[in-house]
Motif scaffolding. Structure first.
Motif, PDB file in Angstrom:
ATOM      1  N   GLY A 203       9.290 -76.828-137.405  1.00  0.00           N
ATOM      2  CA  GLY A 203      10.105 -78.023-137.430  1.00  0.00           C
ATOM      3  C   GLY A 203      11.587 -77.786-137.620  1.00  0.00           C
ATOM      4  N   LYS A 204      12.005 -76.534-137.708  1.00  0.00           N
ATOM      5  CA  LYS A 204      13.411 -76.214-137.900  1.00  0.00           C
ATOM      6  C   LYS A 204      13.948 -75.456-136.684  1.00  0.00           C
ATOM      7  CE  LYS A 204      13.181 -75.973-142.957  1.00  0.00           C
ATOM      8  NZ  LYS A 204      13.444 -75.141-144.159  1.00  0.00           N
ATOM      9  N   GLY A 205      15.148 -75.852-136.258  1.00  0.00           N
ATOM     10  CA  GLY A 205      15.767 -75.194-135.124  1.00  0.00           C
ATOM     11  C   GLY A 205      16.296 -73.815-135.486  1.00  0.00           C
ATOM     12  N   VAL A 206      16.001 -72.834-134.648  1.00  0.00           N
ATOM     13  CA  VAL A 206      16.490 -71.465-134.843  1.00  0.00           C
ATOM     14  C   VAL A 206      17.393 -71.109-133.671  1.00  0.00           C
ATOM     15  CG1 VAL A 206      15.866 -69.029-135.046  1.00  0.00           C
ATOM     16  CG2 VAL A 206      14.440 -70.785-136.134  1.00  0.00           C
ATOM     17  N   HIS A 207      18.643 -70.774-133.979  1.00  0.00           N
ATOM     18  CA  HIS A 207      19.622 -70.416-132.955  1.00  0.00           C
ATOM     19  C   HIS A 207      19.371 -68.988-132.481  1.00  0.00           C
ATOM     20  CE1 HIS A 207      23.487 -70.241-130.888  1.00  0.00           C
ATOM     21  NE2 HIS A 207      23.729 -69.098-131.503  1.00  0.00           N
TER      22      HIS A 207
ATOM     23  N   ALA B  12       2.118 -78.197-130.502  1.00  0.00           N
ATOM     24  CA  ALA B  12       3.538 -78.439-130.248  1.00  0.00           C
ATOM     25  C   ALA B  12       4.216 -77.209-129.651  1.00  0.00           C
ATOM     26  CB  ALA B  12       4.235 -78.846-131.541  1.00  0.00           C
ATOM     27  N   GLN B  13       3.645 -76.027-129.905  1.00  0.00           N
ATOM     28  CA  GLN B  13       4.231 -74.797-129.363  1.00  0.00           C
ATOM     29  C   GLN B  13       3.978 -74.669-127.863  1.00  0.00           C
ATOM     30  OE1 GLN B  13       2.375 -71.793-131.815  1.00  0.00           O
ATOM     31  NE2 GLN B  13       3.554 -72.356-133.632  1.00  0.00           N
TER      32      GLN B  13
ATOM     33  N   GLU C  60       9.341 -66.781-128.110  1.00  0.00           N
ATOM     34  CA  GLU C  60       8.053 -67.472-127.992  1.00  0.00           C
ATOM     35  C   GLU C  60       6.904 -66.509-128.253  1.00  0.00           C
ATOM     36  OE1 GLU C  60       7.750 -69.352-124.209  1.00  0.00           O
ATOM     37  OE2 GLU C  60       9.380 -70.772-124.587  1.00  0.00           O
ATOM     38  N   ILE C  61       6.993 -65.316-127.703  1.00  0.00           N
ATOM     39  CA  ILE C  61       5.946 -64.304-127.910  1.00  0.00           C
ATOM     40  C   ILE C  61       5.869 -63.933-129.390  1.00  0.00           C
ATOM     41  CG2 ILE C  61       5.282 -61.925-127.428  1.00  0.00           C
ATOM     42  CD1 ILE C  61       6.516 -62.301-124.628  1.00  0.00           C
ATOM     43  N   LYS C  62       7.014 -63.800-130.005  1.00  0.00           N
ATOM     44  CA  LYS C  62       7.066 -63.403-131.419  1.00  0.00           C
ATOM     45  C   LYS C  62       6.525 -64.500-132.343  1.00  0.00           C
ATOM     46  CE  LYS C  62      10.319 -62.138-135.123  1.00  0.00           C
ATOM     47  NZ  LYS C  62      11.741 -61.855-135.452  1.00  0.00           N
ATOM     48  N   TYR C  63       6.962 -65.740-132.132  1.00  0.00           N
ATOM     49  CA  TYR C  63       6.628 -66.815-133.062  1.00  0.00           C
ATOM     50  C   TYR C  63       5.379 -67.621-132.670  1.00  0.00           C
ATOM     51  CZ  TYR C  63      11.265 -66.027-135.074  1.00  0.00           C
ATOM     52  OH  TYR C  63      12.366 -65.468-135.674  1.00  0.00           O
ATOM     53  N   PHE C  64       5.137 -67.775-131.358  1.00  0.00           N
ATOM     54  CA  PHE C  64       4.038 -68.625-130.915  1.00  0.00           C
ATOM     55  C   PHE C  64       2.795 -67.841-130.500  1.00  0.00           C
ATOM     56  CE2 PHE C  64       7.319 -71.980-129.346  1.00  0.00           C
ATOM     57  CZ  PHE C  64       7.636 -72.269-130.662  1.00  0.00           C
TER      58      PHE C  64
ATOM     59  N   LYS D 148      30.848 -73.417-122.366  1.00  0.00           N
ATOM     60  CA  LYS D 148      30.593 -72.890-121.024  1.00  0.00           C
ATOM     61  C   LYS D 148      29.631 -71.703-121.068  1.00  0.00           C
ATOM     62  CE  LYS D 148      33.640 -75.795-119.422  1.00  0.00           C
ATOM     63  NZ  LYS D 148      33.219 -77.028-118.716  1.00  0.00           N
ATOM     64  N   LYS D 149      28.596 -71.849-121.860  1.00  0.00           N
ATOM     65  CA  LYS D 149      27.581 -70.808-121.970  1.00  0.00           C
ATOM     66  C   LYS D 149      26.194 -71.441-122.066  1.00  0.00           C
ATOM     67  CE  LYS D 149      30.379 -67.219-124.265  1.00  0.00           C
ATOM     68  NZ  LYS D 149      30.227 -66.202-123.200  1.00  0.00           N
ATOM     69  N   TRP D 150      25.171 -70.609-121.837  1.00  0.00           N
ATOM     70  CA  TRP D 150      23.801 -71.051-121.966  1.00  0.00           C
ATOM     71  C   TRP D 150      23.337 -70.838-123.405  1.00  0.00           C
ATOM     72  CZ3 TRP D 150      21.580 -73.878-118.331  1.00  0.00           C
ATOM     73  CH2 TRP D 150      22.076 -73.788-117.020  1.00  0.00           C
ATOM     74  N   LEU D 151      22.833 -71.906-124.006  1.00  0.00           N
ATOM     75  CA  LEU D 151      22.386 -71.858-125.389  1.00  0.00           C
ATOM     76  C   LEU D 151      20.864 -71.689-125.441  1.00  0.00           C
ATOM     77  CD1 LEU D 151      22.704 -72.354-128.486  1.00  0.00           C
ATOM     78  CD2 LEU D 151      22.516 -74.811-127.970  1.00  0.00           C
ATOM     79  N   ALA D 152      20.406 -70.699-126.195  1.00  0.00           N
ATOM     80  CA  ALA D 152      18.974 -70.467-126.378  1.00  0.00           C
ATOM     81  C   ALA D 152      18.608 -70.778-127.825  1.00  0.00           C
ATOM     82  CB  ALA D 152      18.615 -69.022-126.045  1.00  0.00           C
ATOM     83  N   GLN D 153      17.542 -71.556-128.015  1.00  0.00           N
ATOM     84  CA  GLN D 153      17.095 -71.897-129.352  1.00  0.00           C
ATOM     85  C   GLN D 153      15.592 -72.141-129.328  1.00  0.00           C
ATOM     86  OE1 GLN D 153      19.355 -75.387-130.397  1.00  0.00           O
ATOM     87  NE2 GLN D 153      18.991 -76.366-128.430  1.00  0.00           N
ATOM     88  N   ILE D 154      15.000 -72.225-130.530  1.00  0.00           N
ATOM     89  CA  ILE D 154      13.563 -72.426-130.631  1.00  0.00           C
ATOM     90  C   ILE D 154      13.257 -73.168-131.934  1.00  0.00           C
ATOM     91  CG2 ILE D 154      13.074 -70.245-131.853  1.00  0.00           C
ATOM     92  CD1 ILE D 154      10.579 -69.981-130.021  1.00  0.00           C
ATOM     93  N   GLN D 155      12.190 -73.963-131.939  1.00  0.00           N
ATOM     94  CA  GLN D 155      11.777 -74.707-133.124  1.00  0.00           C
ATOM     95  C   GLN D 155      10.669 -73.928-133.838  1.00  0.00           C
ATOM     96  OE1 GLN D 155      12.527 -77.889-134.520  1.00  0.00           O
ATOM     97  NE2 GLN D 155      14.346 -77.974-133.228  1.00  0.00           N
ATOM     98  N   ILE D 156      10.900 -73.587-135.100  1.00  0.00           N
ATOM     99  CA  ILE D 156       9.915 -72.887-135.914  1.00  0.00           C
ATOM    100  C   ILE D 156       9.605 -73.735-137.138  1.00  0.00           C
ATOM    101  CG2 ILE D 156       9.319 -70.757-137.133  1.00  0.00           C
ATOM    102  CD1 ILE D 156       9.769 -70.364-134.140  1.00  0.00           C
TER     103      ILE D 156
END
Length: 216
Positions: A183-187, A150-151, A205-209, A173-181
């Motif tokens: 199964g939980k969303g991380v802002h 899934a990663q 991605e480098i840190k978590y995946f 009016k901004k770009w939102l960055a997030q990641i799933q860790i």
């Protein structure tokens, strides 16, 4: 679906031609013809004519035969870029892929190609490192857990940023960055500059995946 379903037949033909395309091999008519696919000659000819007219393949000619279904003359048969995109993006092709449980069913005569399809160990799934599920070269296949698989997923067709996990927040009016860790969303933050949002997402991605992240 059934093995003689139109979309299943199309998937098998195009997948075989794509494998030949990547291997630099000339398609063998016996490996994707009506007998190999378990269908009659007329149906096979109609399918080939259909995917040719759609622009998914090139290098064939339809020959009329008195009192019979048209015949197919193979000239320099190849899958086209449009055909490759159809394989990768069309929902009907994805359903056909799910229906065909084994590689032998997907690619008739696959043993003739220079690819390896070892059995997948229990509890693991087959992951395509470059994200292309049709690229079955040995060095592009690894066995991973479902979570690791899934990663390594691509962006949605609705994605406007070009980067997984980076979306436009219209309200702020901004770009939102997030990641799933797990199964939980991380802002990861909101940014005025899209490049900043992408950089933060890629660092996460480098840190978590690690090695299982989608390579750019």
């Amino acid at each position: 679906m059934a093995k003689n379903d139109y979309f299943v037949v199309v998937y098998r033909i195009l997948t075989y031609l794509y494998q030949c395309f990547m291997a630099g091999e000339k398609p063998d008519a016996e490996l994707f013809g009506p007998e190999a696919l378990g269908i009659n000659n007329g149906y096979w000819a109609n399918v080939m004519e259909s995917i040719y007219n759609e622009g998914y393949i090139t290098g064939i000619a339809m020959a009329s035969r008195l009192g019979a279904a048209p015949g197919v003359k193979l000239l320099n048969l190849k899958i086209t870029q449009k055909g490759i995109e159809y394989l990768q993006e069309n929902s009907k092709m994805h359903k056909a892929a799910e229906f065909l449980k084994t590689v032998k069913e997907i690619v008739p005569g696959f043993q003739s190609l220079r690819f390896a399809f070892p059995d997948c160990p229990d509890g693991m799934v087959r992951d395509h490192i470059n994200g292309n599920r049709l690229d079955n070269r040995k060095d592009n296949i690894r066995f991973v857990t479902a979570r690791q698989n899934a990663q390594n997923h691509g962006k949605s067709t609705r994605n406007k940023s070009g980067c997984v996990g980076v979306t436009w927040d219209a309200e702020r009016k901004k770009w939102l960055a997030q990641i799933q860790i797990y199964g939980k969303g991380v802002h990861l933050g909101r940014f005025s500059n899209i490049d900043d949002a992408i950089a933060v997402r890629e660092a996460a991605e480098i840190k978590y995946f690690g090695e299982y992240r989608r390579k750019k």
